[in-house]
Design a protein around this motif. Sequence first.
Motif, mmCIF file in Angstrom:
data_model
loop_
_atom_site.group_PDB
_atom_site.id
_atom_site.type_symbol
_atom_site.label_atom_id
_atom_site.label_comp_id
_atom_site.label_asym_id
_atom_site.label_seq_id
_atom_site.Cartn_x
_atom_site.Cartn_y
_atom_site.Cartn_z
ATOM 1 N N PRO A 94 -2.617 3.706 4.911
ATOM 2 C CA PRO A 94 -2.445 4.980 4.196
ATOM 3 C C PRO A 94 -3.678 5.876 4.248
ATOM 4 O O PRO A 94 -3.570 7.067 4.030
ATOM 5 C CB PRO A 94 -2.138 4.530 2.759
ATOM 6 N N GLU A 95 -4.836 5.317 4.561
ATOM 7 C CA GLU A 95 -6.069 6.100 4.569
ATOM 8 C C GLU A 95 -6.428 6.624 5.959
ATOM 9 O O GLU A 95 -7.303 7.459 6.096
ATOM 10 C CB GLU A 95 -7.217 5.244 4.035
ATOM 11 N N ARG A 96 -5.782 6.086 6.991
ATOM 12 C CA ARG A 96 -6.070 6.530 8.369
ATOM 13 C C ARG A 96 -4.758 6.759 9.090
ATOM 14 O O ARG A 96 -4.031 5.816 9.398
ATOM 15 C CB ARG A 96 -6.906 5.476 9.096
ATOM 16 N N SER A 97 -4.455 8.008 9.335
ATOM 17 C CA SER A 97 -3.175 8.369 9.962
ATOM 18 C C SER A 97 -3.094 7.802 11.388
ATOM 19 O O SER A 97 -4.051 7.879 12.161
ATOM 20 C CB SER A 97 -3.046 9.888 10.004
ATOM 21 N N GLY A 98 -1.957 7.215 11.708
ATOM 22 C CA GLY A 98 -1.731 6.682 13.052
ATOM 23 C C GLY A 98 -2.308 5.298 13.273
ATOM 24 O O GLY A 98 -2.153 4.727 14.347
ATOM 25 N N MET B 202 0.841 -1.208 0.000
ATOM 26 C CA MET B 202 0.000 0.000 0.000
ATOM 27 C C MET B 202 0.877 1.259 0.000
ATOM 28 O O MET B 202 0.660 2.200 0.741
ATOM 29 C CB MET B 202 -0.956 -0.022 1.186
ATOM 30 N N THR B 203 1.969 1.219 -0.777
ATOM 31 C CA THR B 203 2.826 2.386 -0.952
ATOM 32 C C THR B 203 3.054 2.593 -2.443
ATOM 33 O O THR B 203 2.771 1.710 -3.255
ATOM 34 C CB THR B 203 4.180 2.210 -0.246
ATOM 35 N N GLU B 204 3.591 3.769 -2.800
ATOM 36 C CA GLU B 204 3.967 4.043 -4.179
ATOM 37 C C GLU B 204 5.480 4.055 -4.276
ATOM 38 O O GLU B 204 6.177 4.518 -3.368
ATOM 39 C CB GLU B 204 3.396 5.390 -4.639
ATOM 40 N N ARG B 205 5.982 3.491 -5.358
ATOM 41 C CA ARG B 205 7.418 3.317 -5.519
ATOM 42 C C ARG B 205 8.161 4.650 -5.357
ATOM 43 O O ARG B 205 9.191 4.730 -4.680
ATOM 44 C CB ARG B 205 7.693 2.713 -6.912
ATOM 45 N N GLU B 206 7.608 5.704 -5.995
ATOM 46 C CA GLU B 206 8.311 6.997 -5.959
ATOM 47 C C GLU B 206 8.421 7.548 -4.542
ATOM 48 O O GLU B 206 9.349 8.301 -4.222
ATOM 49 C CB GLU B 206 7.576 8.006 -6.852
ATOM 50 N N SER B 207 7.449 7.163 -3.673
ATOM 51 C CA SER B 207 7.431 7.749 -2.317
ATOM 52 C C SER B 207 8.353 7.028 -1.348
ATOM 53 O O SER B 207 8.580 7.517 -0.246
ATOM 54 C CB SER B 207 5.998 7.731 -1.781
ATOM 55 N N ILE B 208 8.873 5.862 -1.720
ATOM 56 C CA ILE B 208 9.696 5.105 -0.760
ATOM 57 C C ILE B 208 11.141 4.939 -1.212
ATOM 58 O O ILE B 208 12.017 4.668 -0.393
ATOM 59 C CB ILE B 208 9.088 3.714 -0.487
ATOM 60 N N VAL B 209 11.426 5.109 -2.534
ATOM 61 C CA VAL B 209 12.805 4.949 -3.012
ATOM 62 C C VAL B 209 13.690 6.010 -2.371
ATOM 63 O O VAL B 209 13.354 7.186 -2.338
ATOM 64 C CB VAL B 209 12.849 5.034 -4.552
ATOM 65 N N GLY B 210 14.828 5.547 -1.841
ATOM 66 C CA GLY B 210 15.763 6.463 -1.197
ATOM 67 C C GLY B 210 15.559 6.604 0.295
ATOM 68 O O GLY B 210 16.349 7.243 0.972
ATOM 69 N N LYS B 211 14.490 6.016 0.830
ATOM 70 C CA LYS B 211 14.205 6.117 2.256
ATOM 71 C C LYS B 211 14.586 4.828 2.972
ATOM 72 O O LYS B 211 14.560 3.749 2.385
ATOM 73 C CB LYS B 211 12.720 6.405 2.497
ATOM 74 N N SER B 212 14.890 4.946 4.253
ATOM 75 C CA SER B 212 15.181 3.761 5.079
ATOM 76 C C SER B 212 13.914 2.918 5.210
ATOM 77 O O SER B 212 12.812 3.433 5.353
ATOM 78 C CB SER B 212 15.650 4.183 6.464
#
Length: 783
Positions: A57-61, A1-11
């Motif tokens: 991703p739809e409910r923070s926390g 439930m993530t997008e590739r562009e949003s996680i590449v480069g992150k721990s």
Amino acid sequence: MTERESIVGKSIFDVFPENPENHDSSATSKLRRSLEQVFATGKPHQIKSFRYDIPDPERSGIFLERFWCTTNTPVIAENGNVIYIIHETTNISDEVKAREQLNESKERERQALAQAEQQRIRLERLLEQAPAAFAMLEGPAFTYSVLNNAYQQLFPGRELVGLPLFDALPELRNQVVYDIIHNVYNTGETFEGKEVLIPVARYKDQPLEEIYWNFIYQALYDADGKVTGILIFALDVTEFLVARRQVEKTASALQDLNRKLEERVEDRTKELRVAQADALNKKQQLESLFMQAPSAICILDGPDHIYQLVNPVYQKIFPGRELLGKPLLEALPELENSTIPEILKMVYQAGETYVAGELPLMLARHEGGPLEQIYWSFTYQPRHNGEGKVDGILVFAHEVTNQVEVRKTIESSAQQLRLVTDSLPVLISYLNKEEKYKFANRAYESWFNMKVEDVLDKTALEVVGVKAYDKAKAYIKRALAGEQVNYETAMPYPSGVRYTNTSFVPDVRDGEVAGFYALISDVTEQVESRMALERREQEAKAMAEKLAKANQRLMQTNNDLDNFIYTASHDLKAPISNIEMLVEELLVELPAESLDQKEVSTIINMIRGAIGRFKKTISSLTEITKLQKDNRETLATVSIADVVSEVVLDLDKLIEKTGTQIEIAVGDCTTASFSEKNLRSIIYNLLSNAIKYRHPAKEPRVTVSCEIKQDYLLVQVQDNGLGIGSKQQARLFTMFRRFHDHVEGSGVGLYMVKRIIDNAGGKIEVSSEEGVGSIFRVYIPLS
């Protein structure tokens, strides 16, 4: 439930942080330790099952509960360092929850069985208190399993319980009851005897007494309608018969006898009233037992089949319909055009039990609701009145719709499994304990020039031929004895000789071996390459002995060998990786319920095992190439004790699992001028081999010692394991040579140890005796 562009480069731990609500969680620490272990050891690591919640991703926390199977595989640079990790993870949450639901189902089943046992004990108590003589005989030997006090009092001086009828009362063998009771057992037809003369002895070893009996022999059935025993109701009527005959003989005593008979009738009438009250009580208790039973039960009364009793389980199947007091076809009119009315008519008129399995019926669960197909397994048993006539039908029903749908799903999954196995270039089959094929994939057609359909139900001898079967039959015998067998050999099949790598996995059910799974890979090319390599080594050695001046030519031959090994290991990586990826993609396409089946899981594990062994062989070839291309390691001052301690720490789990006692006695050998990596490889191979090839009947002990001997530093590893025969010692340091197949290994460890020692100008010796143990001595030059 993530997008590739949003996680590449992150721990990875920033993208997927710890769930703060999961107080017992150690997910991030488990994953971190796995990644650190891969970086530290350069070896793959797998976490088979662990909980790691992910953010919603739809409910923070908010976090979503997930369970994963994760594999971390290193990518190693030419210098041996790990530069990347391939992180593969599979969501197994549904499997984990399914196992939890299965455990809950098993607990409910256990409680139901306990409740049924309680009801059985209650029924036995009721029978024990019954005024009539009652006994229950089990099996074709008619063994007394249950009898009440009234029955035992008929034979006060004889032991009955646990003995077959004709062993407990041998005088009955030559009497009429012998044929009667066998006929009841074989036909299931009830027999009622009145005033039958059966001479028996009430006390063991006493004279026979002429006793007249009224008795009933009634067959007992199991859930499948099979006769399992006999129910006996008996009454000693000798007194009544003698009295009646006395009346007939003595007319003068008729009046007095009538008076006595009237008194006796009055007593019997009182007893009958008591018995009727007791019977009514038992009937109420029996109805209570039916109402509390975990199975669906109802009683249909009379020729119109009116619902006289409906227990809660039966009513729950039709929660919105009124049944009690209505005729069957009025309560469930949709059954009118089904086979049920004819079946009920046959049971009612013929008085014979009817058993049906997985019968589909169109029924509505709610009044006026939609019809749905419901599968049933049921028993219709006729109920007899006091005159022996059928006056009703007892119904035991089980809804098996879910089981039928699951079976259909399994059959569909089996077809998908067939597609998977048929696409693989290896032989996959299942043979029963008669060594007959019950499953074979399409690879058999190309190997043996026969259709898969022609392979099924043939024996292994008929399919592979006499010569190949003679080589395999010893391994087949071990598999059918419950042992998992792995071996590699040349098989003389009718189509030609093939070198094969074979795995036999026994199929154990309820403690007995029902058959075995077979996974056979064609390794002819690898074996021929290995044989060619061995021939070249032998030729190189012979040339070195005869032509001392041909050193340059020998170096060129070694370089050719290195290039051959490197090319072979490099070219084999792509095909095996493709096969592995194909298998994993196919597994993704299979439904989850098919993966839960034992046969599917076993075959998949066999395929993965074969791929793993192939990859391990390729990895070993790569290591040999590295060793031979870079045999001049940088020398350094190495601590012997530190290297031994690190190796012991690396093998800690294996040492703990096997209970091995390790003794380290390096003495004055504090340091050595040697490659630290190579010294560690030597100690690791020798110590791990000593543990793996331990003796099953001994407590494993391994001693690592060191001493200065002339111009060498002598490192010695001694064990009390299986040992090696004198003939095997001559081939001990040959590449891919193994002498024990019950543990994993590639057969290159000792070959690499000898190459390291030879390159360093040292030597290695071995002393071993089968069943006693082995001593490996490594001589490292001091200068």
